[in-house]
Enzyme design. Structure first.
Site, short mmCIF file in Angstrom:
data_model
loop_
_atom_site.label_atom_id
_atom_site.label_comp_id
_atom_site.label_asym_id
_atom_site.label_seq_id
_atom_site.Cartn_x
_atom_site.Cartn_y
_atom_site.Cartn_z
N HIS A 44 0.81 -1.23 0.00
CA HIS A 44 0.00 0.00 0.00
C HIS A 44 0.84 1.27 0.00
CE1 HIS A 44 0.09 1.11 4.40
NE2 HIS A 44 0.18 -0.19 4.60
N ASP B 31 5.72 2.01 7.05
CA ASP B 31 4.46 1.30 6.88
C ASP B 31 3.61 2.10 5.88
OD1 ASP B 31 2.04 -0.03 7.12
OD2 ASP B 31 1.62 0.68 9.14
N GLU C 114 -5.18 1.65 2.48
CA GLU C 114 -5.08 0.49 3.36
C GLU C 114 -5.31 0.87 4.81
OE1 GLU C 114 -2.91 -2.47 5.99
OE2 GLU C 114 -2.70 -0.30 5.79
N GLU C 115 -4.78 2.03 5.21
CA GLU C 115 -4.81 2.43 6.61
C GLU C 115 -6.21 2.77 7.11
OE1 GLU C 115 -2.49 2.03 8.58
OE2 GLU C 115 -0.58 2.18 7.54
N ASP D 56 3.99 -5.94 3.73
CA ASP D 56 3.72 -4.89 4.71
C ASP D 56 4.72 -5.02 5.86
OD1 ASP D 56 2.43 -2.75 6.06
OD2 ASP D 56 0.46 -3.47 5.39
N HIS E 279 3.81 3.40 13.01
CA HIS E 279 2.86 4.53 13.14
C HIS E 279 3.43 5.61 14.05
CE1 HIS E 279 -1.14 2.58 11.62
NE2 HIS E 279 -0.12 2.32 10.83
#
Length: 362
Positions: free
Chosen positions: A64, A178, A208-209, A231, A323
């Site tokens: 992603h 990510d 995706e998130e 990922d 994140h």
């Protein structure tokens, strides 16, 4: 490995929160075009690179493009921006950070994330993590009119402002690993693929998130016979955690997904495909780890249960502090993930793909 780091740096530093992946998409298109037979972008912005194989069976690889971000939902009279999260934030990682805000005409302006000073906070509350409703972005404006003149308003988006940097022992740090590292793995692998037994769809997915949205659209379109998601995964090999809690370790090689997810539902990788990936890793001498993660998932979840069902697995790159502005990974883990992907795609014969299909008993 030396050509992997510049690619990861370029992708990591690009601006691309969910739904606003344009800048990342342009990099992906430029990097992918020389190595595929067909290239196209769908209505939602997923990028598809098609590399024809000896058979018409279809493999799909997904990584992603989007990162977590912030969206302005209100401008205060005194010029501060109130924001809502795009994706899963831990507010502790936000306070005191610099961000980049995109204006209506595509310029990027700096800002900082602030909250109520601890000096005037109720005693006993000053060390508590603030909630998102108490966080704001300061771009230096002193009025809503100044904010408007800068080209910022409700619907403007922001991401963390952080440069890629090298640490010791082959480790690197930056924002948005990510899943920009998954994109880098896919693009690096495309450069090295030789003759393929089945046709490959390499897909850079959107959103995706915020719910695996792009992968679901792409899987419906491609209707793959098997799929691999790329990922990051949690490397909790840090002080204060037990070995059981590590999930995976930095430097241990790519992780082969066994299970992930949580309260929203579990993804269990297709057993035969999972075992095939592990066997390829062993035969190729690629260091690897098996991953069971309770919490978080990947595009594999969205792909697996489209149409008649798609045998799916994920190859994960271990990363610390996911994140956050300071995600950390080892470049050799990512390069080994790319080596493993190449070997899987080159060794998944039509006969193996057929073995994954439904069986007629009578």
């Amino acid at each position: 490995m030396d050509d992997f780091k510049p690619l990861l740096k370029r992708l990591s530093e690009a601006f691309g929160p969910s739904g606003f992946e344009d800048e990342v998409r342009e990099i992906v298109i430029a990097e992918m075009e020389p190595y595929v037979d067909e290239l196209f972008v769908d209505r939602w912005g997923n990028v598809y690179g098609v590399k024809h194989g000896k058979s018409d069976y279809r493999a799909m690889v997904a990584a992603h493009m989007d990162e977590i971000g912030l969206m302005v939902d209100h401008v205060e009279k005194n010029g501060f921006l109130r924001v809502k999260p795009i994706g899963g934030w831990n507010e502790v990682t936000l306070v005191g950070q610099r961000v980049v805000v995109r204006t209506r005409d595509g310029r990027k302006i700096p800002g900082v994330v602030g909250t109520r000073p601890p000096h005037i906070t109720q005693p006993g509350k000053e060390r508590e993590a603030p909630e998102m409703k108490d966080i704001f972005v300061d771009i230096g404006a002193s009025s809503a009119e100044e904010v408007e003149k800068l080209g910022v308003g409700v619907g403007s988006v922001a991401v963390l402002d952080r440069e890629f940097a090298e640490l010791a022992n082959g480790a690197v740090t930056g924002k948005a690993f990510d899943d920009r590292v998954g994109l880098a793995v896919m693009l690096w692998a495309l450069r090295r693929l030789r003759e393929l037994p089945v046709t490959l769809y390499a897909v850079a997915t959107v959103q995706e998130e915020v719910g695996l949205r792009g992968a679901a659209v792409a899987a419906e379109r491609v209707a793959p016979h098997y799929a691999v998601a790329l990922d990051t995964t949690i490397a909790a090999d840090v002080p204060g955690t037990s070995e059981r809690e590590y999930v995976v370790r930095l430097g241990g090689g790519p992780a082969i997904k066994v299970m992930d997810g949580g309260r929203g539902g579990l993804f269990i990788a297709h057993p035969r495909l999972r075992d095939f990936v592990a066997e390829v890793a062993r035969k190729e001498g690629i260091p690897h780890q098996m991953e069971v993660l309770y919490g978080g998932t990947t595009d594999a979840m969205a792909i697996a249960f489209r149409r008649e069902g798609v045998p799916a697995v994920a190859i994960s790159i271990p990363a610390r502090y996911v994140h956050s502005p300071v995600e950390v990974l080892r470049v050799d883990d990512a390069v080994n993930a790319a080596r493993l992907l190449v070997a899987v795609l080159e060794n998944a014969s039509p006969q193996f793909v057929e073995s994954l299909m439904e069986r007629r008993i009578k």
